[in-house]
Design a protein around this motif. Structure first.
Motif, PDB file in Angstrom:
ATOM      1  N   LEU A 146    -126.497 -55.130  -1.543  1.00 22.40           N
ATOM      2  CA  LEU A 146    -125.335 -55.988  -1.326  1.00 22.40           C
ATOM      3  C   LEU A 146    -124.818 -55.915   0.103  1.00 22.40           C
ATOM      4  O   LEU A 146    -124.890 -54.864   0.750  1.00 22.40           O
ATOM      5  N   ASP A 147    -124.303 -57.034   0.582  1.00 29.13           N
ATOM      6  CA  ASP A 147    -123.591 -57.037   1.854  1.00 29.13           C
ATOM      7  C   ASP A 147    -122.149 -57.511   1.687  1.00 29.13           C
ATOM      8  O   ASP A 147    -121.357 -57.443   2.619  1.00 29.13           O
ATOM      9  N   LYS A 148    -121.808 -57.971   0.461  1.00 27.65           N
ATOM     10  CA  LYS A 148    -120.452 -58.479   0.235  1.00 27.65           C
ATOM     11  C   LYS A 148    -120.116 -58.325  -1.245  1.00 27.65           C
ATOM     12  O   LYS A 148    -120.951 -58.584  -2.120  1.00 27.65           O
ATOM     13  N   ILE A 149    -118.864 -57.892  -1.515  1.00 30.05           N
ATOM     14  CA  ILE A 149    -118.429 -57.742  -2.900  1.00 30.05           C
ATOM     15  C   ILE A 149    -116.917 -57.799  -2.957  1.00 30.05           C
ATOM     16  O   ILE A 149    -116.234 -57.357  -2.035  1.00 30.05           O
ATOM     17  N   ARG A 150    -116.392 -58.378  -4.032  1.00 35.77           N
ATOM     18  CA  ARG A 150    -114.939 -58.391  -4.256  1.00 35.77           C
ATOM     19  C   ARG A 150    -114.688 -58.500  -5.746  1.00 35.77           C
ATOM     20  O   ARG A 150    -115.522 -58.987  -6.511  1.00 35.77           O
ATOM     21  N   ARG A 151    -113.515 -58.043  -6.156  1.00 41.00           N
ATOM     22  CA  ARG A 151    -113.111 -58.188  -7.553  1.00 41.00           C
ATOM     23  C   ARG A 151    -112.881 -59.661  -7.851  1.00 41.00           C
ATOM     24  O   ARG A 151    -112.233 -60.380  -7.081  1.00 41.00           O
ATOM     25  N   ALA A 152    -113.430 -60.137  -8.971  1.00 44.06           N
ATOM     26  CA  ALA A 152    -113.280 -61.552  -9.330  1.00 44.06           C
ATOM     27  C   ALA A 152    -111.908 -61.806  -9.925  1.00 44.06           C
ATOM     28  O   ALA A 152    -111.296 -60.926 -10.548  1.00 44.06           O
ATOM     29  N   ASN A 153    -111.412 -63.002  -9.745  1.00 45.86           N
ATOM     30  CA  ASN A 153    -110.160 -63.424 -10.357  1.00 45.86           C
ATOM     31  C   ASN A 153    -110.423 -63.822 -11.812  1.00 45.86           C
ATOM     32  O   ASN A 153    -111.485 -64.363 -12.127  1.00 45.86           O
ATOM     33  N   PRO A 154    -109.485 -63.578 -12.728  1.00 44.15           N
ATOM     34  CA  PRO A 154    -109.717 -63.858 -14.157  1.00 44.15           C
ATOM     35  C   PRO A 154    -110.143 -65.283 -14.453  1.00 44.15           C
ATOM     36  O   PRO A 154    -110.934 -65.520 -15.367  1.00 44.15           O
TER      37      PRO A 154
END
Length: 349
Positions: free
Chosen positions: A85-93
């Motif tokens: 991975l080079d990018k990750i974020r918590r997803a919105n519901p």
């Protein structure tokens, strides 16, 4: 709506992909130079994939159990797919549907529940039947048993997996009890229903499966004994000799001390349950690996990747024999068309 699943990732080897996944596990590790990186397992309803993220300074906060949006490159490491991975974020519901991330049994839960109750109703020993009814008629236990996985990551590791495993084991135990006259069928089937009952408290499940604190510190065998003792406290006339045998089956079902079994099987029912339990788990592992191999694009007649749980690669004999089927005049024309995969099976401790 999710449009990229773990089961599809084999089609994108050496390509960069972006998608939504659940974080089954996350570890923060150190490189040789002291810098940290993430070692993760991402999953969805079709399976899971190991991931690494080497540069994490700008990564947004997320934890195990979260659904994330991630971007990375698909590669192969030690003959297994991996996502860097080079990018990750918590997803919105509002960005995902939870149903896309939870592997679940392909069987109908209510049909499985009816099968379980059907077997319980055939017990002729009123005491053993009363003990099982104390469990399956308990609304809290029934609700948990209808959704619990049988393991964190091995056999039947999906929602409804524990119930599916128990019902499967009831079927083969019923057959085995007819074959071996020394087996007390009621005692064996009671052991089948209760041998893993402690997993209802050992495991937690949601977007991922993991161990509870109680599960880590005590384990499902000891938890199961405690659950049985609590139910027996309300069954005042339950014979003590039956209690000893039921608890022995639970305590010994792993079969060996090195497998976490406090006792070795010392009665026929305990020995038979141990081997049938192990057999059912291994056969389900095979089915899952054949399905995973198909999702990765392997032909049915090819060996799978190395299967850690069984310490060997596997061969789907149905696919292999299908490829070697003799060509006759009647089938020669069919050989000119692409062959459909033989023995397609539902996806996957």
């Amino acid at each position: 709506m999710k449009d990229l699943f773990v089961g599809d990732l084999g089609k994108f080897e050496n390509q960069v992909v972006t998608g939504f996944f659940a974080v089954a596990a996350k570890q923060v590790r150190s490189k040789k130079d002291g810098a940290v990186y993430f070692a993760m397992t991402l999953c969805d309803s079709t399976g899971q994939i190991e991931c690494r993220m080497w540069e994490v300074a700008d990564a947004q906060p997320f934890e195990s159990g979260d659904v994330v949006k991630a971007r990375g490159q698909i590669s192969r490491y030690q003959d297994r797919l991996q996502l860097t991975l080079d990018k990750i974020r918590r997803a919105n519901p509002e960005e995902y549907d939870l149903g896309d991330f939870v592997p679940k049994t392909s069987r109908d839960i209510e049909e499985l529940w009816a099968e379980l109750n059907g077997y319980v109703s055939t017990l002729t020993n009123a005491h053993l039947q009363a003990l099982l009814r104390a469990f399956i008629d308990d609304p809290e236990i029934a609700s948990a048993l209808k959704s619990a996985p049988a393991a964190k990551s091995m056999h039947h590791a999906w929602v409804g997996g524990l119930l599916e495993h128990v019902v499967s084991l009831l079927g083969i135990s019923d057959l085995a009890a007819r074959h071996y006259p020394e087996i007390n069928r009621d005692l064996l089937l009671t052991g089948v229903v209760l041998h893993d009952i402690g997993k209802l408290h050992e495991l937690r499940w949601g977007t991922s499966f993991d161990y509870t604190l109680e599960g880590q510190l005590i384990g499902h065998i000891s938890i199961g004994i405690s659950m049985v003792e609590k139910k027996l406290a309300n069954l005042q006339d339950f014979p003590d000799n039956l209690r000893v045998l039921v608890e022995h089956i639970i305590l010994s079902h792993h079969g060996k001390y090195e497998f976490g079994s406090p006792k070795l099987p010392m009665i026929p029912e305990a020995l038979l349950l141990h081997y049938l339990d192990d057999l059912d788990a291994k056969m389900q592992t095979m089915r899952s690996e054949f399905a995973r191999a198909g999702a990765l694009g392997r032909a049915p007649g090819q060996m799978t990747e190395w299967v850690r749980a069984l310490e060997r690669p596997l061969l789907n004999t149905a696919g292999y024999l299908g490829e070697l089927a003799p060509t006759t005049e009647a089938t020669a024309a069919e050989e000119l068309e692409p062959r459909e995969e033989i023995n397609a099976l539902p996806a996957e401790d």
